[in-house]
Design a protein around this motif. Structure first.
Motif, PDB file in Angstrom:
ATOM      1  N   PHE A  63     -64.143 -42.663 -29.652  1.00  0.00           N
ATOM      2  CA  PHE A  63     -63.373 -41.654 -30.380  1.00  0.00           C
ATOM      3  C   PHE A  63     -63.174 -41.961 -31.854  1.00  0.00           C
ATOM      4  O   PHE A  63     -62.689 -41.095 -32.596  1.00  0.00           O
ATOM      5  CB  PHE A  63     -61.989 -41.486 -29.731  1.00  0.00           C
ATOM      6  N   HIS A  64     -63.491 -43.180 -32.281  1.00  0.00           N
ATOM      7  CA  HIS A  64     -63.238 -43.575 -33.671  1.00  0.00           C
ATOM      8  C   HIS A  64     -64.344 -44.465 -34.194  1.00  0.00           C
ATOM      9  O   HIS A  64     -65.172 -44.972 -33.447  1.00  0.00           O
ATOM     10  CB  HIS A  64     -61.904 -44.331 -33.790  1.00  0.00           C
ATOM     11  N   ASN A  65     -64.310 -44.691 -35.511  1.00  0.00           N
ATOM     12  CA  ASN A  65     -65.133 -45.678 -36.180  1.00  0.00           C
ATOM     13  C   ASN A  65     -64.367 -46.120 -37.420  1.00  0.00           C
ATOM     14  O   ASN A  65     -63.243 -45.668 -37.652  1.00  0.00           O
ATOM     15  CB  ASN A  65     -66.531 -45.131 -36.519  1.00  0.00           C
ATOM     16  N   VAL A  66     -64.962 -46.994 -38.209  1.00  0.00           N
ATOM     17  CA  VAL A  66     -64.367 -47.421 -39.470  1.00  0.00           C
ATOM     18  C   VAL A  66     -65.442 -47.313 -40.529  1.00  0.00           C
ATOM     19  O   VAL A  66     -66.534 -47.851 -40.368  1.00  0.00           O
ATOM     20  CB  VAL A  66     -63.863 -48.886 -39.407  1.00  0.00           C
ATOM     21  N   MET A  67     -65.137 -46.591 -41.598  1.00  0.00           N
ATOM     22  CA  MET A  67     -66.046 -46.497 -42.732  1.00  0.00           C
ATOM     23  C   MET A  67     -65.382 -47.127 -43.942  1.00  0.00           C
ATOM     24  O   MET A  67     -64.227 -46.831 -44.234  1.00  0.00           O
ATOM     25  CB  MET A  67     -66.387 -45.041 -43.050  1.00  0.00           C
ATOM     26  N   ARG A  68     -66.105 -48.004 -44.610  1.00  0.00           N
ATOM     27  CA  ARG A  68     -65.644 -48.531 -45.893  1.00  0.00           C
ATOM     28  C   ARG A  68     -66.244 -47.620 -46.951  1.00  0.00           C
ATOM     29  O   ARG A  68     -67.438 -47.332 -46.934  1.00  0.00           O
ATOM     30  CB  ARG A  68     -66.108 -49.958 -46.112  1.00  0.00           C
ATOM     31  N   VAL A  69     -65.395 -47.147 -47.864  1.00  0.00           N
ATOM     32  CA  VAL A  69     -65.821 -46.136 -48.833  1.00  0.00           C
ATOM     33  C   VAL A  69     -65.297 -46.451 -50.230  1.00  0.00           C
ATOM     34  O   VAL A  69     -64.467 -47.333 -50.411  1.00  0.00           O
ATOM     35  CB  VAL A  69     -65.330 -44.728 -48.399  1.00  0.00           C
ATOM     36  N   ARG A  75     -60.222 -40.580 -51.362  1.00  0.00           N
ATOM     37  CA  ARG A  75     -59.298 -39.499 -51.738  1.00  0.00           C
ATOM     38  C   ARG A  75     -59.694 -38.168 -51.113  1.00  0.00           C
ATOM     39  O   ARG A  75     -58.846 -37.391 -50.702  1.00  0.00           O
ATOM     40  CB  ARG A  75     -59.227 -39.380 -53.261  1.00  0.00           C
ATOM     41  N   SER A  76     -61.004 -37.899 -51.020  1.00  0.00           N
ATOM     42  CA  SER A  76     -61.462 -36.602 -50.507  1.00  0.00           C
ATOM     43  C   SER A  76     -61.919 -36.643 -49.047  1.00  0.00           C
ATOM     44  O   SER A  76     -62.370 -35.622 -48.522  1.00  0.00           O
ATOM     45  CB  SER A  76     -62.609 -36.085 -51.382  1.00  0.00           C
ATOM     46  N   CYS A  77     -61.815 -37.814 -48.397  1.00  0.00           N
ATOM     47  CA  CYS A  77     -62.307 -37.985 -47.014  1.00  0.00           C
ATOM     48  C   CYS A  77     -63.783 -37.607 -46.891  1.00  0.00           C
ATOM     49  O   CYS A  77     -64.224 -37.013 -45.910  1.00  0.00           O
ATOM     50  CB  CYS A  77     -61.446 -37.190 -46.031  1.00  0.00           C
ATOM     51  N   ASN A  78     -64.564 -37.998 -47.874  1.00  0.00           N
ATOM     52  CA  ASN A  78     -65.991 -37.707 -47.919  1.00  0.00           C
ATOM     53  C   ASN A  78     -66.759 -38.766 -47.137  1.00  0.00           C
ATOM     54  O   ASN A  78     -66.788 -39.929 -47.519  1.00  0.00           O
ATOM     55  CB  ASN A  78     -66.447 -37.676 -49.379  1.00  0.00           C
ATOM     56  N   PHE A 102     -61.038 -49.622 -49.434  1.00  0.00           N
ATOM     57  CA  PHE A 102     -60.754 -48.307 -48.850  1.00  0.00           C
ATOM     58  C   PHE A 102     -61.522 -48.107 -47.553  1.00  0.00           C
ATOM     59  O   PHE A 102     -62.727 -48.330 -47.499  1.00  0.00           O
ATOM     60  CB  PHE A 102     -61.126 -47.201 -49.840  1.00  0.00           C
ATOM     61  N   PHE A 103     -60.795 -47.661 -46.522  1.00  0.00           N
ATOM     62  CA  PHE A 103     -61.379 -47.420 -45.212  1.00  0.00           C
ATOM     63  C   PHE A 103     -60.852 -46.104 -44.666  1.00  0.00           C
ATOM     64  O   PHE A 103     -59.727 -45.701 -44.965  1.00  0.00           O
ATOM     65  CB  PHE A 103     -60.975 -48.527 -44.228  1.00  0.00           C
ATOM     66  N   PHE A 104     -61.650 -45.450 -43.825  1.00  0.00           N
ATOM     67  CA  PHE A 104     -61.142 -44.342 -43.021  1.00  0.00           C
ATOM     68  C   PHE A 104     -62.007 -44.162 -41.794  1.00  0.00           C
ATOM     69  O   PHE A 104     -63.078 -44.756 -41.681  1.00  0.00           O
ATOM     70  CB  PHE A 104     -60.993 -43.032 -43.807  1.00  0.00           C
ATOM     71  N   CYS A 105     -61.502 -43.355 -40.853  1.00  0.00           N
ATOM     72  CA  CYS A 105     -62.288 -43.006 -39.671  1.00  0.00           C
ATOM     73  C   CYS A 105     -63.178 -41.838 -40.067  1.00  0.00           C
ATOM     74  O   CYS A 105     -62.707 -40.849 -40.633  1.00  0.00           O
ATOM     75  CB  CYS A 105     -61.371 -42.609 -38.506  1.00  0.00           C
ATOM     76  N   GLY A 106     -64.468 -41.949 -39.756  1.00  0.00           N
ATOM     77  CA  GLY A 106     -65.425 -40.920 -40.132  1.00  0.00           C
ATOM     78  C   GLY A 106     -65.555 -39.789 -39.135  1.00  0.00           C
ATOM     79  O   GLY A 106     -66.336 -38.851 -39.354  1.00  0.00           O
ATOM     80  N   LYS A 116     -56.604 -43.376 -42.449  1.00  0.00           N
ATOM     81  CA  LYS A 116     -57.243 -43.942 -43.632  1.00  0.00           C
ATOM     82  C   LYS A 116     -56.382 -45.069 -44.156  1.00  0.00           C
ATOM     83  O   LYS A 116     -55.157 -45.069 -43.981  1.00  0.00           O
ATOM     84  CB  LYS A 116     -57.474 -42.863 -44.682  1.00  0.00           C
ATOM     85  N   LEU A 117     -57.016 -46.054 -44.777  1.00  0.00           N
ATOM     86  CA  LEU A 117     -56.323 -47.265 -45.197  1.00  0.00           C
ATOM     87  C   LEU A 117     -56.798 -47.696 -46.579  1.00  0.00           C
ATOM     88  O   LEU A 117     -57.994 -47.824 -46.819  1.00  0.00           O
ATOM     89  CB  LEU A 117     -56.604 -48.390 -44.190  1.00  0.00           C
ATOM     90  N   ASP A 118     -55.846 -47.912 -47.472  1.00  0.00           N
ATOM     91  CA  ASP A 118     -56.087 -48.477 -48.797  1.00  0.00           C
ATOM     92  C   ASP A 118     -55.338 -49.797 -48.813  1.00  0.00           C
ATOM     93  O   ASP A 118     -54.111 -49.811 -48.813  1.00  0.00           O
ATOM     94  CB  ASP A 118     -55.557 -47.519 -49.874  1.00  0.00           C
ATOM     95  N   LEU A 119     -56.071 -50.901 -48.784  1.00  0.00           N
ATOM     96  CA  LEU A 119     -55.382 -52.185 -48.870  1.00  0.00           C
ATOM     97  C   LEU A 119     -55.788 -52.874 -50.161  1.00  0.00           C
ATOM     98  O   LEU A 119     -56.894 -52.712 -50.650  1.00  0.00           O
ATOM     99  CB  LEU A 119     -55.617 -53.057 -47.639  1.00  0.00           C
ATOM    100  N   ASN A 120     -54.842 -53.602 -50.724  1.00  0.00           N
ATOM    101  CA  ASN A 120     -55.040 -54.210 -52.024  1.00  0.00           C
ATOM    102  C   ASN A 120     -54.923 -55.727 -51.931  1.00  0.00           C
ATOM    103  O   ASN A 120     -53.922 -56.242 -51.456  1.00  0.00           O
ATOM    104  CB  ASN A 120     -53.997 -53.665 -53.007  1.00  0.00           C
TER     105      ASN A 120
END
Length: 182
Positions: A63-69, A75-78, A102-106, A116-120
């Motif tokens: 049901f999920h994955n992880v994309m590094r973007v 910002r645009s979930c592209n 930056f990461f989010f589920c694609g 989505k995750l923005d870690l610093n």
């Protein structure tokens, strides 16, 4: 003899830095999901990430994955050209650079729903960086990543890895004593 002492001191500094590394499970007990309504921005704001720390994404790969973007993609979930995509359901990523990551589920709709995750990774004010060069590992389940190069703050709380440091210290001590004995 002096060269051995300098080498031992250098190894000690590396060991101390390794002992400070932390492992974070993204989303804590909820993991990487849309079901639990996890606020990943809030989750990340309660952590201080450092070079050498590992973030673990645990999720159901059906049901999920992880994309590094990049930041604009985040910002645009592209999802068109991710830097990397992880699909094992148990992905560990070691942070190797300062700055934002930056990461989010694609999966369609998941990023827009907040997955989505923005870690610093902060640059310490009084320390020399370990490395600013991006590196990556070929393994899809454990990898290292460079940052997206966007500055920003992040508060603290992390679990340390003393057992790994203790193993390295024991090895170093045995090597130093072996060299002094010869």
């Amino acid at each position: 003899m002096a060269a051995r002492i300098v080498a031992a001191l250098a190894c000690t500094v590396v060991i101390l830095r390794l002992s400070e590394a932390a492992v974070y499970k993204v989303g804590d007990s909820a993991g990487w999901t849309t079901i639990a309504n996890v606020d990943y921005k809030l989750w990340a704001s309660t952590k201080t990430f450092h070079i050498g720390d590992t973030v673990m994404f645990e999720y159901n790969p059906q049901f999920h994955n992880v994309m590094r973007v990049t930041h604009p993609m985040y910002r645009s979930c592209n999802t068109s050209k991710p830097i990397s995509t992880f699909t094992t359901g148990n992905d560990s990523i070691t942070l190797t650079n300062y700055g934002h990551h930056f990461f989010f589920c694609g999966v369609p709709g998941h990023c827009l729903a907040g997955q989505k995750l923005d870690l610093n990774v902060l640059r310490p004010a009084s320390s020399t960086p370990l490395s600013d060069a991006p590196t990556s590992s070929p393994s899809p389940s454990t990898t290292t990543i460079p940052s997206a190069g966007v500055p920003g703050p992040s508060p603290s709380h992390a679990a340390s890895l003393p057992s790994a440091a203790a193993t390295v210290v024991a090895l170093l001590v045995s090597l130093v004593f072996a060299n002094f004995a010869s």
